[in-house]
Design an enzyme around this catalytic site. Sequence first.
Site, PDB file in Angstrom:
ATOM      1  N   ASP A   6      16.830  34.291  31.794  1.00 15.08           N
ATOM      2  CA  ASP A   6      15.463  34.375  32.285  1.00 15.08           C
ATOM      3  C   ASP A   6      15.420  35.409  33.406  1.00 15.08           C
ATOM      4  OD1 ASP A   6      12.710  33.197  32.486  1.00 15.08           O
ATOM      5  OD2 ASP A   6      13.718  31.450  31.621  1.00 15.08           O
TER       6      ASP A   6
ATOM      7  N   ASP B 150       9.704  36.337  32.591  1.00 10.27           N
ATOM      8  CA  ASP B 150       8.803  35.274  33.014  1.00 10.27           C
ATOM      9  C   ASP B 150       7.443  35.824  33.457  1.00 10.27           C
ATOM     10  OD1 ASP B 150       8.604  32.404  33.940  1.00 10.27           O
ATOM     11  OD2 ASP B 150       8.220  33.405  35.845  1.00 10.27           O
TER      12      ASP B 150
ATOM     13  N   GLU C 120       6.465  36.895  28.123  1.00  5.68           N
ATOM     14  CA  GLU C 120       5.690  35.658  28.129  1.00  5.68           C
ATOM     15  C   GLU C 120       4.276  36.027  28.547  1.00  5.68           C
ATOM     16  OE1 GLU C 120       5.943  33.083  31.479  1.00  5.68           O
ATOM     17  OE2 GLU C 120       5.470  31.286  30.351  1.00  5.68           O
TER      18      GLU C 120
ATOM     19  N   HIS D 132       9.849  24.459  27.857  1.00  5.43           N
ATOM     20  CA  HIS D 132       9.977  23.572  29.029  1.00  5.43           C
ATOM     21  C   HIS D 132       8.661  23.411  29.796  1.00  5.43           C
ATOM     22  CE1 HIS D 132      10.188  27.637  30.432  1.00  5.43           C
ATOM     23  NE2 HIS D 132       9.960  27.230  31.655  1.00  5.43           N
ATOM     24  N   ASP D 133       7.615  24.086  29.362  1.00  4.82           N
ATOM     25  CA  ASP D 133       6.325  24.003  30.061  1.00  4.82           C
ATOM     26  C   ASP D 133       5.315  23.124  29.333  1.00  4.82           C
ATOM     27  OD1 ASP D 133       7.159  25.718  32.087  1.00  4.82           O
ATOM     28  OD2 ASP D 133       6.480  27.509  31.023  1.00  4.82           O
TER      29      ASP D 133
HETATM   30  C1  GLC Z   1       6.628  30.578  33.576  1.00  8.90           C
HETATM   31  C2  GLC Z   1       7.712  29.534  33.401  1.00  8.90           C
HETATM   32  C3  GLC Z   1       7.339  28.315  34.184  1.00  8.90           C
HETATM   33  C4  GLC Z   1       7.250  28.692  35.648  1.00  8.90           C
HETATM   34  C5  GLC Z   1       6.299  29.866  35.862  1.00  8.90           C
HETATM   35  C6  GLC Z   1       6.487  30.462  37.215  1.00  8.90           C
HETATM   36  O1  GLC Z   1       5.428  30.184  33.038  1.00  8.90           O
HETATM   37  O2  GLC Z   1       7.914  29.272  32.047  1.00  8.90           O
HETATM   38  O3  GLC Z   1       8.233  27.261  34.006  1.00  8.90           O
HETATM   39  O4  GLC Z   1       6.798  27.607  36.395  1.00  8.90           O
HETATM   40  O5  GLC Z   1       6.501  30.899  34.933  1.00  8.90           O
HETATM   41  O6  GLC Z   1       7.714  31.136  37.305  1.00  8.90           O
END
Ligand code: GLC
Length: 564
Positions: free
Chosen positions: A98, A207, A256, A334-335
Amino acid sequence: MERKGWQDAIIYQIYLRSFKDSNNDGIGDFKGLISKLDYLSDLGVNAIWVSPHYESPMDDNGYDISNFFEVSKDYGTLNDVKKFINLAHQKDMKVIFDLVLNHTSDEHEWFKAAKNPVHVDHHKYHDYYIWQKPKYDKDGDRQMPTQWRSWFGGGVWEYNEPTDEYYLHIFSKKMPDLNWRNSNMKRDLKDVAKWWINLGVDGFRVDASNHLEKNWDFPEGHPGYEHFSSLPKHHEYLEEFGIEIFHPNNVMAMGEAGGATKEEALKYCGFDNNEFDLLIHFGHVWADCDDSNHLTPGKWSKGNIDLNHIKKSFNRWFRMLNGDGWNLIYWHNHDHPRVISHYGNDSVYHTESGKMLAYSLYFMPGTPIIYQGEEIGMTNVDYKDLNDFRDVEVYTEYKNFLSFGATHEVAMQALRNRSRDNARSPFQWNNDVHSGFSKVTPWMNINENYSQINLKNQINDKNSIFSTYKELIRMRKEDNINDGILEFIDIDNKDTFVYVNETPTAKFLVLSNFYSKKIIFDLNIDIEDYENILYNYKEKELTNKMKLLPYEALVYKKRNRVMK
Ligand code: GLC
Ligand code: CA
């Protein structure tokens, strides 16, 4: 076009904190992950995406990085990481880390200097972040520069007394946003990426990648997401990063970003672009919100599933990229809540719906990501107490729900249904105490259902959800399912989920029922020569009128006459 490795990838996402604890401190770590590499290799995956492993105060479980060059003590040492990379490579698995480029922790050295006017490096680092002077109302009271709302539920501004400024944080207040208009800052982030590439990393998951640019006019807005999401300039930043860092080093990049148009999708992951290779979008993820619910609004309210929305999202992404870019498929990460609790039925039809969801997704073209525990049908967690939650987002949102008039129980139910902690509970390896994850009480509760739902119970059972995943992965490779052409049948039908995927060697027909009721429908296609290869109840002959039991799903295969 030259074929890229990631087009054949089957990615498995590791949430390190909850995968496997090796030293019995209750927290998953690299040595634990290493001890399970044979498991992953046996499952058949060939790429591993690891959630952030960097030094961090863990306000957002490592997405708040305080040192990009150090490994969190929770997870091990740099040597462990090197060992992990080498062993994964020996087993023909790629390693994806990541990469968090939108913000750092407020405990990062850059931010410590930035916020402190007497720090020796203050002038060097102040503009690495985004600052605004306070506003004052007519009574002379200090006000935030704007009313923009953070993704985690509060305001985006935090006051810093020593400079008499607010800093911007679109996530938690311990995650100040970086200023991508500062070229020194960009150079430093590029050095971070290069450093990990030199260590042998094969790819990055970038991210929050569509938030890098902000509207620097800071117009008023509530929630104001449009002022810090998907602004055109973020594509320039990503392209620059891609051209300088990802492409020359032959590193896979997976972005993402939510809500992309076709034009944007092609910028992100079209074959001709310079940004990413793959994109994680959220088109299918929240297809069951109840918009009339004002007590726990938005994603927090669970309503009926809108199957059309899900089908149309998969279809849309396939068509937007078809031939011009590469698609990515996944159920959740994981979100999000656990997919079996979200779109399946985790009580009465656990095995049936777990398999149904697997057939429904993993016969589609594109590179798949399997999230840890999905392959054994791990479910949402029945958190009893507010203190059982670990996610920083839960606590801001809980306060919001009460302020909207929700009772404690209504707020708790929303959190139980929807919170990110559902996907983050420790992996259920077996039915020993602490589910084989650790020998001590873990950092967050283990799901109480671990004595029934665990890997040990499923690994040798050919009818288990686990065996289904293993078989699907094998089939994906055997018939190049990643490469197929997707066609939904009668896509507007609200009851059905039916599609054909034609790969270079075979044609697959998938029929699924996402409901706990029976469905009956006409199948207006040529049904000749299809063989029923997978079923979650009983084998069934294909006819023009099909009846599917609750969560029933069937996969048929037809060999292509002309074999390549
Ligand atoms: C992304 C991650 C998430 C995190 C956010 C801030 O959406 O997947 O888990 O809280 O970014 O870094
Ligand atoms: Ca540990």
